[in-house]
Design a protein around this motif. Structure first.
Motif, short mmCIF file in Angstrom:
data_model
loop_
_atom_site.label_atom_id
_atom_site.label_comp_id
_atom_site.label_asym_id
_atom_site.label_seq_id
_atom_site.Cartn_x
_atom_site.Cartn_y
_atom_site.Cartn_z
N UNK A 90 0.80 -1.03 -0.01
CA UNK A 90 -0.08 0.03 -0.12
C UNK A 90 0.67 1.16 -0.22
N UNK A 91 1.01 1.90 -0.98
CA UNK A 91 1.23 3.35 -0.91
C UNK A 91 0.56 4.31 -1.60
N UNK A 92 0.42 5.48 -1.07
CA UNK A 92 -0.73 6.40 -1.07
C UNK A 92 -0.01 7.22 -2.19
N UNK A 93 -1.14 7.60 -3.08
CA UNK A 93 -0.62 8.36 -4.34
C UNK A 93 0.13 9.82 -4.12
N UNK A 94 0.08 10.35 -2.93
CA UNK A 94 0.97 11.45 -2.73
C UNK A 94 2.19 11.22 -2.20
N UNK A 95 2.47 9.72 -1.51
CA UNK A 95 3.70 9.15 -1.58
C UNK A 95 4.50 8.68 -2.72
N UNK A 96 3.49 8.46 -3.51
CA UNK A 96 4.11 7.65 -4.79
C UNK A 96 4.67 8.77 -5.84
#
Length: 755
Positions: free
Chosen positions: A164-170
């Motif tokens: 799980x990686x949030x869009x803002x982290x990615x």
């Protein structure tokens, strides 16, 4: 292990006789968890098991990645740049980890002594987190090789739960990574593990079903496969009328609502059960809900396998609540027409530490969670169904939202006979991640594994022997210790030992040149295509005989100095320095002893295993040496008046010799044989007294102990009269009749003694 496959054999061999890191994967139902247990039980290596989440770690018998490596939550940027922050995201870098995150001495010691790191449920492991682990291990171990030179076993099915990686982290991480999976990490890209796949399926036997699952898994689902599955579509299926079916759905809220409604619809009294928690067991890793709410007639499933010989249930087995009372739950299995009493299950929250005597990594139980291993089972999410096996399931996968979820849901079933689809399966939404499909092309063939095993085994023996004689780190620690005296005032307790430290450094320095010459000899011998093992044995024995005594003498010198220092006041820091030296020096001697056993094993053509690479001499080396030194020290210092308070201020309690991990019942039995009371056993084992009494009940069933060993004669006589002519499955009526005259465990014990 039962029916072990060729791939499983290869995995065990690569773990025990090579240093090669391995990615172990396999379809659902191929026995990955069983193999993990086998590896932990049989490997001779100092092993630590970690997993990305608390529940996964608990199920694997390990700890979380974040707790083991003291990593902060948030992303990791694999360079030395300044940290990145925004309102909702936080990133660490090598620079911030190095500067801000202090690791405890206990964890450092475990990481320094680690030889094998097992990462379970690797499908959920993010690429950046794996790089952060690699960086921390290299830093602590002071070695720039991947993971500081530790072998890594990655276990998981990449077509199940993704990271799980949030869009803002990615948006930030995609600058550094091509993708989010563990194999996208820099450490894996530069050092790919061997890819071994377990292919023998134990869960399903129906060829048509296996073919559909394989096609679904490999993004090759055909129109014919869809038609085959859609024969089982029944949108009007009445779950209430068809007992024994569990609904697999995609969202937690939906599963919880279905279970709550079905329970409410049942008539009868609601009974609530709570766990017994002793010691440290954080609520975020509770393996089942804290409150278990049941009524007679409730549909439940077991969430663990029956560990007893009888194997009355398995993880995912469904049943119906037949009767309930405060301390007793009876579950009926309609298809077998059998009823069992549900026994409580014990989960342990552990941490790893290093045994002072053997320098082996061992588990320390911090707390226990004891509860019934069942949960309401009218519905469950696909996510939580991983690892479970169902005979009958209704699939609500119309809202499949992750690649692989349809595959996970379907692969829980033993056969198509137990399948109900609540809506037709459509092609959209069930394709798997293309990166994962591409990575699966790295799977090693049997011929490649055979050749690699031969080559890597040779490398392993070579490296094991050379590192056994590579004492640069040890010599540097002695050097650091010797030069640390210049920082001390002349009046300090430590300053008076400067000559001693210089003498020990001279002793280790004298050994460095001949040890390096022997390493060059080994390199020359192992350069040839076929290694003459008898020649290796002959040269090794000569080197062993030359080095073992001076190395052993250095251990003696440190332990003797420890005996002196622990009697001095204001010398705690000096004592701690000596203990660091003692750990390194003892490791060298124990490693030489293990290397000797390794050479004897390979020359004899035997399998390298835990059993072959240990001995009583190794296990008891430090305890025997410490005891001898303490006795000798007292003789030399005959007038010495011992100040036990001073000694205890520094000395750590010496433990009993580590033995292979025993069953929970066996551990209780051994404490019972030592004449400990039930209260004392409970305190030692971090359990409630009721749990220990339940262990004694199992020992009575196994006829290991007698009821007469536990209960007094007058109590047994009263129970005999109470049970006369009693034929019920449940002991609840007896408990109601006699009230506080008998406890639940007294009734259970006596009932067990009648079998």
């Amino acid at each position: 292990m039962q029916a072990i496959s060729e791939a499983a054999v290869y995995t065990l061999q690569f773990i025990n006789q090579t240093h090669r890191s391995v990615f172990l994967t396999g379809k659902a139902g191929t026995g990955k968890t069983t193999l993990l247990r086998e590896i932990i039980q049989t490997t001779h290596k100092n092993t630590v098991v970690v997993a990305p989440t608390g529940i996964a770690a608990l199920n694997a018998g390990g700890v979380t990645i974040h707790s083991m490596f003291q990593l902060p939550f948030g992303g990791f940027i694999p360079d030395n740049s300044l940290p990145h922050f925004s309102e909702n995201t936080k990133f660490e870098t090598k620079a911030t980890l190095r500067r801000h995150f202090k690791m405890s001495g206990l964890k450092k010691s475990v990481i320094r002594n680690m030889e094998l790191l097992i990462i379970d449920e690797v499908s959920m492991l993010r690429a950046d987190l794996l790089d952060a682990m690699d960086f921390m291990m290299q830093t602590v171990r002071k070695k720039s090789s991947p993971f500081g030179g530790v072998q890594v076993l990655y276990i998981g099915d990449l077509l199940q739960l993704p990271p799980v990686i949030r869009d803002e982290e990615w948006r930030t991480l995609r600058t550094y990574y091509k993708g989010k999976f563990f194999f996208h990490s820099h450490v894996i890209q530069q050092n790919p593990p061997l890819y071994i796949e377990l292919s023998k399926i134990f869960r399903q036997t129906d060829d048509v079903f296996i073919s559909i699952l394989n096609n679904l898994r490999n993004n090759q689902i055909s129109t014919e496969d869809i038609q085959n599955l859609n024969q089982y579509v029944n949108p009007n299926f009445d779950l209430k009328a068809n007992k024994g079916y569990i609904t697999l759905t995609t969202h937690n809220a939906k599963a919880d609502a279905m279970n709550a409604q079905a329970l409410e619809d049942l008539e009868g009294k609601l009974v609530v059960y709570k766990p017994s928690i002793v010691g440290d067991f954080p609520d975020k890793i509770y393996p089942v809900d804290e409150e278990l709410k049941l009524k007679v007639g409730a549909q439940v499933m077991f969430v663990k396998n029956d560990l007893s010989f009888d194997k009355k249930y398995f993880n995912g087995k469904m049943g119906i609540i037949k009767s309930l009372s405060k301390e007793e739950i009876l579950v009926h299995f309609p298809e077998e027409n059998t009823t069992i009493e549900v026994e409580k299950y014990e989960w342990e929250n552990i941490r790893y530490k290093v045994d002072e005597l053997t320098k082996e990594i061992e588990e320390e139980v911090l707390g226990t969670f004891v509860h019934y291993p069942i949960k309401l089972a009218w519905a469950i999410t696909v996510h939580k169904s991983q690892g479970l096996t169902f005979d009958k399931a209704a699939l609500d996968v119309s809202q499949v939202f992750l690649p692989g979820q349809a595959y996970v849901a379907l692969s829980r079933l033993r056969s198509l006979k137990g399948l109900i689809l609540l809506s037709p399966l459509r092609m959209n939404g069930i394709s798997n991640d293309q990166d994962v499909m591409d990575y699966s092309l790295n799977k090693s063939s049997d011929s490649f594994l055979a050749n690699a095993l031969h080559f890597e085994t040779k490398n392993f023996i070579h490296n094991y022997l050379t590192t056994s004689f590579d004492w640069a780190e040890l010599a540097q620690e002695w050097r650091n210790h010797k030069f640390s005296y210049s920082d001390n005032s002349e009046s300090s307790a430590k300053s008076k030992q400067a000559n001693w430290a210089a003498k020990q450094l001279e002793a280790i320095d004298r050994l460095l040149d001949p040890s390096q010459k022997f390493i060059l000899q080994l390199n020359k011998i192992f350069k040839t295509e076929t290694v003459d093992l008898n020649h290796v044995s002959e040269r090794f024995q000569a080197a062993y005989n030359y080095f073992i005594k001076p190395m052993d003498d250095l251990v003696f010198e440190i332990l003797w100095k420890v005996e002196e220092v622990k009697r001095l006041k204001k010398a705690k820091a000096f004592y701690d320095e000596l203990m660091v030296l003692e750990e390194l020096q003892t490791k060298v001697v124990l490693r030489l002893m293990k290397a000797k056993l390794l050479v004897e094993t390979v020359v004899a053509g035997e399998t390298i295993s835990k059993e072959k690479l240990t001995s009583d001499v190794i296990k008891k080396y430090i305890s025997h040496k410490t005891e001898a030194i303490q006795n000798q020290f007292k003789e030399v210092n005959i007038t010495l008046i011992e100040d036990e308070a001073d000694i205890e201020r520094y000395a750590k309690k010496k433990k009993a010799i580590k033995e292979p991990k025993k069953s929970t019942i066996q551990e209780t039995y051994e404490l019972w044989l030592e004449k400990n009371t039930i209260k004392e056993i409970a305190a030692i084992r971090k359990f409630t007294e009721e749990t220990i009494l339940s262990h004694l009940t199992k020992l009575i069933i196994a006829k290991t102990i007698s009821i007469n060993d536990v209960l007094p004669d007058d109590k047994i006589q009263e129970l005999t009269e109470a049970f006369y002519g009693y034929k019920e499955e449940s002991i609840s009526p007896l408990k109601e009749k006699y009230g506080d005259k008998f406890t639940w465990e007294e009734l259970r014990m006596f009932k067990a003694s009648l079998n």
